[in-house]
Design a protein around this motif. Structure first.
Motif, PDB file in Angstrom:
ATOM      1  N   UNK A 258       1.003  -1.154  -0.142  1.00 18.90           N
ATOM      2  CA  UNK A 258       0.498  -0.132  -0.121  1.00 18.90           C
ATOM      3  C   UNK A 258       0.762   1.275  -0.216  1.00 18.90           C
ATOM      4  N   UNK A 259       0.349   2.116  -0.171  1.00 16.59           N
ATOM      5  CA  UNK A 259       1.090   3.773  -0.296  1.00 16.59           C
ATOM      6  C   UNK A 259       1.148   3.971   1.229  1.00 16.59           C
ATOM      7  N   UNK A 260       2.585   5.128   1.243  1.00 12.90           N
ATOM      8  CA  UNK A 260       3.072   4.963   3.292  1.00 12.90           C
ATOM      9  C   UNK A 260       1.362   5.460   3.715  1.00 12.90           C
ATOM     10  N   UNK A 261       0.125   6.256   3.314  1.00 11.99           N
ATOM     11  CA  UNK A 261      -0.523   6.922   4.464  1.00 11.99           C
ATOM     12  C   UNK A 261      -1.465   5.794   4.723  1.00 11.99           C
ATOM     13  N   UNK A 262      -1.987   5.479   3.671  1.00 18.62           N
ATOM     14  CA  UNK A 262      -3.238   4.518   4.219  1.00 18.62           C
ATOM     15  C   UNK A 262      -2.411   3.231   4.766  1.00 18.62           C
ATOM     16  N   UNK A 263      -1.121   2.769   4.854  1.00 22.02           N
ATOM     17  CA  UNK A 263      -0.949   2.432   5.831  1.00 22.02           C
ATOM     18  C   UNK A 263      -0.359   1.953   6.298  1.00 22.02           C
ATOM     19  N   UNK A 264      -0.028   3.206   6.832  1.00 21.02           N
ATOM     20  CA  UNK A 264      -0.077   3.884   8.588  1.00 21.02           C
ATOM     21  C   UNK A 264      -0.850   4.262   8.787  1.00 21.02           C
ATOM     22  N   UNK A 265      -2.217   3.768   8.133  1.00 18.99           N
ATOM     23  CA  UNK A 265      -3.934   4.019   8.787  1.00 18.99           C
ATOM     24  C   UNK A 265      -3.854   2.519   9.181  1.00 18.99           C
ATOM     25  N   UNK A 266      -3.791   1.240   7.857  1.00 16.58           N
ATOM     26  CA  UNK A 266      -4.356   0.471   8.400  1.00 16.58           C
ATOM     27  C   UNK A 266      -3.737  -0.495  10.071  1.00 16.58           C
ATOM     28  N   UNK A 267      -1.932   0.412   9.895  1.00 18.07           N
ATOM     29  CA  UNK A 267      -1.478  -0.615  11.184  1.00 18.07           C
ATOM     30  C   UNK A 267      -1.979   0.331  12.428  1.00 18.07           C
ATOM     31  N   UNK A 268      -2.320   1.296  12.781  1.00 22.12           N
ATOM     32  CA  UNK A 268      -2.658   2.349  13.472  1.00 22.12           C
ATOM     33  C   UNK A 268      -3.888   1.760  14.033  1.00 22.12           C
ATOM     34  N   UNK A 269      -5.011   1.242  12.751  1.00 22.17           N
ATOM     35  CA  UNK A 269      -5.801   0.401  13.201  1.00 22.17           C
ATOM     36  C   UNK A 269      -6.312  -0.422  13.773  1.00 22.17           C
ATOM     37  N   UNK A 270      -5.139  -1.631  13.330  1.00 23.47           N
ATOM     38  CA  UNK A 270      -5.041  -3.050  13.924  1.00 23.47           C
ATOM     39  C   UNK A 270      -4.458  -2.628  15.214  1.00 23.47           C
ATOM     40  N   UNK A 271      -3.953  -1.704  15.280  1.00 24.73           N
ATOM     41  CA  UNK A 271      -2.996  -1.853  16.325  1.00 24.73           C
ATOM     42  C   UNK A 271      -3.997  -1.054  17.686  1.00 24.73           C
ATOM     43  N   UNK A 272      -5.077  -0.294  17.265  1.00 27.34           N
ATOM     44  CA  UNK A 272      -6.048   0.406  17.772  1.00 27.34           C
ATOM     45  C   UNK A 272      -7.078  -1.140  18.725  1.00 27.34           C
ATOM     46  N   UNK A 273      -6.937  -2.183  17.549  1.00 28.53           N
ATOM     47  CA  UNK A 273      -7.728  -3.293  17.884  1.00 28.53           C
ATOM     48  C   UNK A 273      -7.034  -4.104  19.020  1.00 28.53           C
ATOM     49  N   UNK A 274      -6.175  -4.343  19.043  1.00 28.25           N
ATOM     50  CA  UNK A 274      -5.265  -5.609  19.595  1.00 28.25           C
ATOM     51  C   UNK A 274      -4.554  -4.116  21.008  1.00 28.25           C
ATOM     52  N   UNK A 275      -4.971  -2.944  21.235  1.00 25.96           N
ATOM     53  CA  UNK A 275      -4.697  -2.592  22.405  1.00 25.96           C
ATOM     54  C   UNK A 275      -5.938  -1.996  23.131  1.00 25.96           C
ATOM     55  N   UNK A 276      -7.321  -1.922  22.524  1.00 21.40           N
ATOM     56  CA  UNK A 276      -8.348  -0.829  23.111  1.00 21.40           C
ATOM     57  C   UNK A 276      -9.309  -2.148  23.364  1.00 21.40           C
ATOM     58  N   UNK A 277      -9.155  -3.018  22.386  1.00 19.84           N
ATOM     59  CA  UNK A 277      -9.829  -4.284  22.911  1.00 19.84           C
ATOM     60  C   UNK A 277     -10.178  -4.614  23.821  1.00 19.84           C
ATOM     61  N   UNK A 278      -8.420  -4.892  24.576  1.00 25.40           N
ATOM     62  CA  UNK A 278      -8.622  -5.410  26.221  1.00 25.40           C
ATOM     63  C   UNK A 278      -8.438  -4.516  26.911  1.00 25.40           C
ATOM     64  N   UNK A 279      -8.367  -3.437  26.367  1.00 25.97           N
ATOM     65  CA  UNK A 279      -8.452  -1.959  27.425  1.00 25.97           C
ATOM     66  C   UNK A 279      -9.861  -1.262  27.898  1.00 25.97           C
ATOM     67  N   UNK A 280     -10.199  -1.969  26.749  1.00 24.87           N
ATOM     68  CA  UNK A 280     -11.872  -1.191  27.210  1.00 24.87           C
ATOM     69  C   UNK A 280     -12.847  -2.680  27.671  1.00 24.87           C
ATOM     70  N   UNK A 281     -12.400  -3.420  27.405  1.00 30.58           N
ATOM     71  CA  UNK A 281     -13.334  -5.165  27.805  1.00 30.58           C
ATOM     72  C   UNK A 281     -13.219  -4.750  29.593  1.00 30.58           C
ATOM     73  N   UNK A 282     -11.748  -4.830  29.755  1.00 32.31           N
ATOM     74  CA  UNK A 282     -11.424  -4.601  31.084  1.00 32.31           C
ATOM     75  C   UNK A 282     -11.236  -3.651  32.198  1.00 32.31           C
ATOM     76  N   UNK A 283     -12.327  -2.052  31.673  1.00 30.60           N
ATOM     77  CA  UNK A 283     -11.524  -1.424  32.054  1.00 30.60           C
ATOM     78  C   UNK A 283     -11.048  -0.462  33.692  1.00 30.60           C
ATOM     79  N   UNK A 284     -12.049  -1.727  34.416  1.00 33.98           N
ATOM     80  CA  UNK A 284     -11.597  -1.907  35.568  1.00 33.98           C
ATOM     81  C   UNK A 284     -10.306  -2.446  36.440  1.00 33.98           C
ATOM     82  N   UNK A 285      -9.231  -2.819  35.538  1.00 32.21           N
ATOM     83  CA  UNK A 285      -8.256  -3.740  36.198  1.00 32.21           C
ATOM     84  C   UNK A 285      -7.643  -2.804  35.201  1.00 32.21           C
ATOM     85  N   UNK A 286      -8.016  -1.676  33.780  1.00 27.77           N
ATOM     86  CA  UNK A 286      -6.230  -1.080  33.385  1.00 27.77           C
ATOM     87  C   UNK A 286      -5.875   0.508  34.075  1.00 27.77           C
ATOM     88  N   UNK A 287      -7.396   0.804  34.579  1.00 31.48           N
ATOM     89  CA  UNK A 287      -8.043   1.936  35.055  1.00 31.48           C
ATOM     90  C   UNK A 287      -6.759   2.259  36.018  1.00 31.48           C
TER      91      UNK A 287
END
Ligand SMILES: CC1=C(/C=C/C(C)=C/C=C/C(C)=C/C=O)C(C)(C)CCC1
Length: 318
Positions: A117-146
């Protein structure tokens, strides 16, 4: 990525589903095991996957610069860690934001680096995937993350409503599935790759929701991320030295893994923290310090791709 390492991904999927089932069936055991399991995974796989960075650098650039280049590498690596440590001291909130953003990119890169991919769509794809693997567990267990986040930024976090937490999870899930759809429509993924990525996201979703925060995250970080990155690194080293094997990697990773674990223990000891959340906070700050130079190097590895022709290990300093 799955197609390149089918055996690894088979075991990652299976172990994630087994662990999720175990945690649901025996929640008591899960609670007892979780801390130990998370620590073992991070120390035994997560940390070692960055412990051969000096070898990657020497293969990439030693020929161009020789010993002075390696001196620049060590001073650059340590200098960056020092500057970032100073930044943590000056502004923990800003430093945490940098940690989250760079981690998202880094996690996304280790999954999606095979897509062209071009550099911007690629960066967006990477960051979105990273948001999935970081924020799904953090938001699903917010009381532990807090409390962990609060100890990192040294101030309490506001309460979040279930609507906001579930809405956040829903949003990153939809965006990631949407992205896979777009890549398919744009002809960037084959149907087989689409199904593999969809299956991976579904399994990770189950893992993150059904296991405690640190267990789900540790299995993702150490298994899905670190092991596939280790595989990439071994392939890279093999391109220079045919016959390079996992045991060579392990042997080379041991010294800096030991040093990193020693550094982490010193940081925990020096901070005098006895509260568990604070200890986790220090572990994550430590991880951020060693990760910043590591992810810049990995970015270089994926950009340069083909290493310079060096005579393997001939005069490259260990
Ligand atoms: C899970 C988690 C966090 C984030 C961890 C991150 C961002 C880890 C990144 C690790 C990386 C990128 C390692 C490199 O290889 C917080 C918010 C600190 C605290 C709550 C639990």
């Amino acid at each position: 990525m799955t197609a390149r390492y089918p055996v690894l991904y088979f075991w990652l999927r299976l172990s994630s589903l087994l662990l999720s089932t175990l945690m649901l069936v025996l929640p008591g055991l899960a609670q007892h095991l979780s801390l130990f399991l998370a620590l073992m995974l991070i120390a035994g796989l997560g940390i070692p996957h960055g412990a051969t960075d000096h070898r990657i650098f020497s293969v990439l650039l030693y020929r161009k610069g020789g010993k002075p280049m390696m001196t620049r590498f060590y001073s650059g690596y340590l200098g960056l860690m020092l500057i970032y440590a100073l930044l943590w001291w000056l502004s923990p909130v800003f430093s945490l934001l940098i940690f989250l953003l760079t981690s998202m990119y880094h996690f996304g890169q280790s999954n999606w680096n095979y897509v062209n991919l071009g550099s911007w769509p690629r960066a967006l794809l990477y960051v979105l995937y990273g948001a999935f693997v970081l924020f799904v567990p953090i938001l699903a267990h917010f009381e532990t993350a807090q409390p962990i986040v609060a100890s990192i930024i040294q101030r309490p976090l506001p309460q979040a409503s279930p609507l906001l937490l579930n809405g956040g999870i829903g949003l990153v899930v939809i965006l990631n599935f949407g992205m896979i759809g777009l890549l398919w429509v744009g002809g960037k993924l084959t149907l087989q790759q689409v199904w593999a990525e969809v299956l991976n996201l579904c399994i990770l979703l189950v893992l993150f929701v059904s296991t405690p925060l640190l267990v789900g995250f540790a299995l993702y970080f150490s298994g899905w991320h670190a092991l596939s990155s280790i595989q990439d690194q071994i392939v890279f080293f093999q391109s220079q030295k045919p016959g390079y094997r996992l045991k060579d990697y392990v042997r080379e990773a041991i010294p800096y893994t030991g040093l990193a674990i020693f550094g982490l223990m010193m940081m925990i000891w020096y901070s005098n923290s006895i509260q568990l959340d604070a200890v986790w906070g220090i572990l994550f700050i430590f991880l951020s310090l060693v990760t910043l130079p590591h992810l810049l190097l990995i970015e270089m590895l994926y950009r340069i791709g083909q290493p310079a022709e060096v005579e393997w290990g001939a005069t490259v300093p260990e």
